[in-house]
Scaffold this motif. Sequence first.
Motif, PDB file in Angstrom:
ATOM      1  N   LEU A 112     -22.204  43.023   0.541  1.00 31.54           N
ATOM      2  CA  LEU A 112     -23.194  42.297   1.334  1.00 31.54           C
ATOM      3  C   LEU A 112     -24.583  42.437   0.715  1.00 31.54           C
ATOM      4  O   LEU A 112     -25.362  41.467   0.682  1.00 31.54           O
ATOM      5  CB  LEU A 112     -23.195  42.818   2.772  1.00 31.54           C
ATOM      6  N   ALA A 113     -24.910  43.631   0.236  1.00 33.66           N
ATOM      7  CA  ALA A 113     -26.205  43.844  -0.418  1.00 33.66           C
ATOM      8  C   ALA A 113     -26.341  42.970  -1.662  1.00 33.66           C
ATOM      9  O   ALA A 113     -27.385  42.345  -1.891  1.00 33.66           O
ATOM     10  CB  ALA A 113     -26.371  45.319  -0.782  1.00 33.66           C
ATOM     11  N   CYS A 114     -25.290  42.923  -2.478  1.00 36.46           N
ATOM     12  CA  CYS A 114     -25.315  42.080  -3.674  1.00 36.46           C
ATOM     13  C   CYS A 114     -25.466  40.607  -3.312  1.00 36.46           C
ATOM     14  O   CYS A 114     -26.213  39.865  -3.966  1.00 36.46           O
ATOM     15  CB  CYS A 114     -24.053  42.292  -4.505  1.00 36.46           C
ATOM     16  N   LEU A 115     -24.763  40.191  -2.280  1.00 37.85           N
ATOM     17  CA  LEU A 115     -24.852  38.806  -1.825  1.00 37.85           C
ATOM     18  C   LEU A 115     -26.282  38.461  -1.420  1.00 37.85           C
ATOM     19  O   LEU A 115     -26.835  37.426  -1.818  1.00 37.85           O
ATOM     20  CB  LEU A 115     -23.897  38.594  -0.645  1.00 37.85           C
ATOM     21  N   GLU A 116     -26.895  39.337  -0.651  1.00 42.10           N
ATOM     22  CA  GLU A 116     -28.271  39.100  -0.218  1.00 42.10           C
ATOM     23  C   GLU A 116     -29.228  39.094  -1.405  1.00 42.10           C
ATOM     24  O   GLU A 116     -30.131  38.244  -1.485  1.00 42.10           O
ATOM     25  CB  GLU A 116     -28.696  40.164   0.794  1.00 42.10           C
ATOM     26  N   MET A 117     -29.062  40.027  -2.325  1.00 41.39           N
ATOM     27  CA  MET A 117     -29.956  40.090  -3.477  1.00 41.39           C
ATOM     28  C   MET A 117     -29.830  38.851  -4.359  1.00 41.39           C
ATOM     29  O   MET A 117     -30.835  38.271  -4.785  1.00 41.39           O
ATOM     30  CB  MET A 117     -29.684  41.365  -4.276  1.00 41.39           C
ATOM     31  N   ILE A 118     -28.605  38.445  -4.640  1.00 38.59           N
ATOM     32  CA  ILE A 118     -28.411  37.258  -5.471  1.00 38.59           C
ATOM     33  C   ILE A 118     -29.086  36.049  -4.840  1.00 38.59           C
ATOM     34  O   ILE A 118     -29.773  35.272  -5.521  1.00 38.59           O
ATOM     35  CB  ILE A 118     -26.905  36.988  -5.694  1.00 38.59           C
ATOM     36  N   LYS A 119     -28.943  35.894  -3.538  1.00 43.63           N
ATOM     37  CA  LYS A 119     -29.491  34.715  -2.869  1.00 43.63           C
ATOM     38  C   LYS A 119     -31.001  34.765  -2.718  1.00 43.63           C
ATOM     39  O   LYS A 119     -31.623  33.773  -2.329  1.00 43.63           O
ATOM     40  CB  LYS A 119     -28.820  34.524  -1.502  1.00 43.63           C
ATOM     41  N   SER A 120     -31.630  35.908  -3.060  1.00 47.93           N
ATOM     42  CA  SER A 120     -33.088  35.977  -3.010  1.00 47.93           C
ATOM     43  C   SER A 120     -33.695  36.248  -4.392  1.00 47.93           C
ATOM     44  O   SER A 120     -34.834  36.673  -4.497  1.00 47.93           O
ATOM     45  CB  SER A 120     -33.549  37.047  -2.013  1.00 47.93           C
ATOM     46  N   GLY A 121     -32.914  36.008  -5.442  1.00 49.74           N
ATOM     47  CA  GLY A 121     -33.467  36.023  -6.785  1.00 49.74           C
ATOM     48  C   GLY A 121     -33.385  37.327  -7.542  1.00 49.74           C
ATOM     49  O   GLY A 121     -33.901  37.439  -8.654  1.00 49.74           O
ATOM     50  N   THR A 122     -32.739  38.339  -6.981  1.00 49.92           N
ATOM     51  CA  THR A 122     -32.606  39.626  -7.670  1.00 49.92           C
ATOM     52  C   THR A 122     -31.361  39.607  -8.547  1.00 49.92           C
ATOM     53  O   THR A 122     -30.281  39.230  -8.095  1.00 49.92           O
ATOM     54  CB  THR A 122     -32.531  40.775  -6.650  1.00 49.92           C
ATOM     55  N   GLY A 314     -31.586  48.656   5.611  1.00 50.42           N
ATOM     56  CA  GLY A 314     -31.728  49.443   6.830  1.00 50.42           C
ATOM     57  C   GLY A 314     -33.153  49.391   7.340  1.00 50.42           C
ATOM     58  O   GLY A 314     -33.406  49.366   8.547  1.00 50.42           O
ATOM     59  N   ASN A 315     -34.114  49.352   6.417  1.00 55.02           N
ATOM     60  CA  ASN A 315     -35.524  49.288   6.778  1.00 55.02           C
ATOM     61  C   ASN A 315     -36.026  47.860   6.921  1.00 55.02           C
ATOM     62  O   ASN A 315     -36.771  47.543   7.843  1.00 55.02           O
ATOM     63  CB  ASN A 315     -36.370  49.996   5.709  1.00 55.02           C
ATOM     64  N   THR A 316     -35.677  46.991   5.996  1.00 50.69           N
ATOM     65  CA  THR A 316     -36.263  45.655   5.960  1.00 50.69           C
ATOM     66  C   THR A 316     -35.185  44.636   5.613  1.00 50.69           C
ATOM     67  O   THR A 316     -34.287  44.381   6.375  1.00 50.69           O
ATOM     68  CB  THR A 316     -37.405  45.628   4.923  1.00 50.69           C
ATOM     69  N   ASN A 317     -35.339  44.006   4.449  1.00 51.47           N
ATOM     70  CA  ASN A 317     -34.281  43.188   3.868  1.00 51.47           C
ATOM     71  C   ASN A 317     -34.348  43.392   2.366  1.00 51.47           C
ATOM     72  O   ASN A 317     -35.076  44.260   1.889  1.00 51.47           O
ATOM     73  CB  ASN A 317     -34.425  41.711   4.275  1.00 51.47           C
ATOM     74  N   SER A 318     -33.622  42.613   1.611  1.00 44.66           N
ATOM     75  CA  SER A 318     -33.596  42.805   0.159  1.00 44.66           C
ATOM     76  C   SER A 318     -34.262  41.642  -0.554  1.00 44.66           C
ATOM     77  O   SER A 318     -33.712  41.065  -1.495  1.00 44.66           O
ATOM     78  CB  SER A 318     -32.150  42.989  -0.320  1.00 44.66           C
ATOM     79  N   ASN A 319     -35.467  41.296  -0.109  1.00 44.33           N
ATOM     80  CA  ASN A 319     -36.184  40.144  -0.619  1.00 44.33           C
ATOM     81  C   ASN A 319     -37.488  40.604  -1.259  1.00 44.33           C
ATOM     82  O   ASN A 319     -38.444  40.939  -0.569  1.00 44.33           O
ATOM     83  CB  ASN A 319     -36.461  39.172   0.536  1.00 44.33           C
ATOM     84  N   LEU A 320     -37.534  40.614  -2.589  1.00 48.91           N
ATOM     85  CA  LEU A 320     -38.710  41.110  -3.291  1.00 48.91           C
ATOM     86  C   LEU A 320     -39.912  40.185  -3.177  1.00 48.91           C
ATOM     87  O   LEU A 320     -41.050  40.613  -3.403  1.00 48.91           O
ATOM     88  CB  LEU A 320     -38.384  41.375  -4.761  1.00 48.91           C
ATOM     89  N   PHE A 321     -39.694  38.924  -2.831  1.00 44.75           N
ATOM     90  CA  PHE A 321     -40.829  38.049  -2.554  1.00 44.75           C
ATOM     91  C   PHE A 321     -41.659  38.631  -1.407  1.00 44.75           C
ATOM     92  O   PHE A 321     -42.893  38.603  -1.439  1.00 44.75           O
ATOM     93  CB  PHE A 321     -40.343  36.645  -2.178  1.00 44.75           C
ATOM     94  N   ASP A 322     -40.987  39.162  -0.387  1.00 44.38           N
ATOM     95  CA  ASP A 322     -41.694  39.761   0.747  1.00 44.38           C
ATOM     96  C   ASP A 322     -42.437  41.024   0.338  1.00 44.38           C
ATOM     97  O   ASP A 322     -43.530  41.306   0.832  1.00 44.38           O
ATOM     98  CB  ASP A 322     -40.705  40.089   1.874  1.00 44.38           C
ATOM     99  N   GLU A 323     -41.852  41.806  -0.567  1.00 41.65           N
ATOM    100  CA  GLU A 323     -42.509  43.028  -1.013  1.00 41.65           C
ATOM    101  C   GLU A 323     -43.801  42.713  -1.767  1.00 41.65           C
ATOM    102  O   GLU A 323     -44.812  43.406  -1.604  1.00 41.65           O
ATOM    103  CB  GLU A 323     -41.568  43.856  -1.904  1.00 41.65           C
ATOM    104  N   MET A 324     -43.780  41.677  -2.597  1.00 44.97           N
ATOM    105  CA  MET A 324     -44.991  41.298  -3.326  1.00 44.97           C
ATOM    106  C   MET A 324     -46.104  40.900  -2.363  1.00 44.97           C
ATOM    107  O   MET A 324     -47.260  41.320  -2.528  1.00 44.97           O
ATOM    108  CB  MET A 324     -44.693  40.147  -4.295  1.00 44.97           C
ATOM    109  N   LYS A 325     -45.768  40.078  -1.375  1.00 45.73           N
ATOM    110  CA  LYS A 325     -46.780  39.637  -0.404  1.00 45.73           C
ATOM    111  C   LYS A 325     -47.369  40.828   0.357  1.00 45.73           C
ATOM    112  O   LYS A 325     -48.587  40.921   0.555  1.00 45.73           O
ATOM    113  CB  LYS A 325     -46.161  38.657   0.590  1.00 45.73           C
TER     114      LYS A 325
END
Length: 451
Positions: A112-122, A314-325
């Motif tokens: 599931l983590a890999c799926l989320e990361m792939i779909k958000s550009g990681t 567990g804390n947030t999501n796996s979207n690095l776009f959000d981390e940059m902002k």
Amino acid sequence: MEQHRHCDILIRNSSLLTPEFEVRESVSVAIDGSYIVFIGNAGEAEEKYTAGETLDGRGKLLMPGFVDAHTHTCQQLLRGRLADEYPMIWTRFLVPFESTLTPDDVYWSAKLACLEMIKSGTTSFADSGGVHMHRAADAVVESGMRAAIARSTMDMGGEICSAMKESAEDAIAGTEELYRGCHGKGDGRVEIWFALRQVMTCSPELVRRTAEKAAEYNTGIHTHLCEHRDEVRFCLERYRKRPAEFLDEMGALGPNLLTAHNVVLSEHDITLLAERQVKAVHCPRANITNHGFPKTPRMLEAGVSIGLGCDGSGNTNSNLFDEMKTLRSATIAYWGLPVFDPVVLRCSELLKMATAGGSAALGHSALTGTVEVGKKADVILLNLEQPHLYPTQNIVSTIVESADGHDVTDSIIDGKIVMKNREVLTMDERETLAECARRMKEIVSRAGYDS
């Protein structure tokens, strides 16, 4: 007439993010095997290469895939549990959760983590470790992602349950076994690293032996460092040294050490990290919500290499776009506004952290992090022709300020297309979601807290 050469993938007529974080228009890129073999103006690659598969890059930006340089894939099924909770999150939720996970729980969580990361550009990540990490490695191999995977090690700490503690000798042996079984899997996409959970739960013996073994195996060490004040106080009381100084004395501070969080660093800590070429990683949402504002501008000025991580879903999501902002807004508000410095952290620097900075943290600077001939084809395509992105006077600024993981249309990792037109080709998305939903209920029941 020059004879056409074969390539596996041809990306036609896209915009391209250069290593200098400028944008080059109308570019075609040829990929053969796992490497980028040609970059030229639109039409040039088409004249030179016959492709097995072609991707239309019109209206899109070709850029390096993101690198999540600190995550916990085994915590994926903790999603939504940790917000609005009082301390101690670690003892009330994380410990009982991780200590009850089965190998198959870890496998599906990692999928599931890999799926989320792939779909958000990681395209690659560093997992600082949990339990049953051989199953996380299996999930990575299937997903097509690239990862540096570690096994969580702890040999002391009164708040840690016995199921998660082991002797220093057993901790080292466990990582060696994981290395022998999984390092190099997936055509080299999986690497096994050593890990130290944090200085409060790892004895001097474990730290020293981990540093020695990582050098012996020529691999990395992943640890949490200066995440919060309690950690610093613990070290000062027990060792009369700050955490970075303690790790340095143990021989662990070096170019192969990835340190996550780095929030409560002193000026001397920053100098020490820079001198030892340690790879620092910020997890902006987790850090700022829980522990404070890292000295990012000072670290960059000192020459510390910085990557970004999501710290797991567990804390947030796996979207690095959000981390940059988050890091941009927080750094400007905390460090910039008081001294009237609106460029205290530039957009290009943030984009570098999410790509080349993360690549450096994983020890992959020669392989990934930029789109260049001779580097691995770990790249993504962003759909620019959308109202929140187009038109723009500065694409780099707009990516950081406005783009999101849903704007990623295609992902190529190690020269293989893993997502095309938003469809992940390496995993069954529906099956993964359904199985993880079922397992989440079982895990909550076993862990002993209400959902």
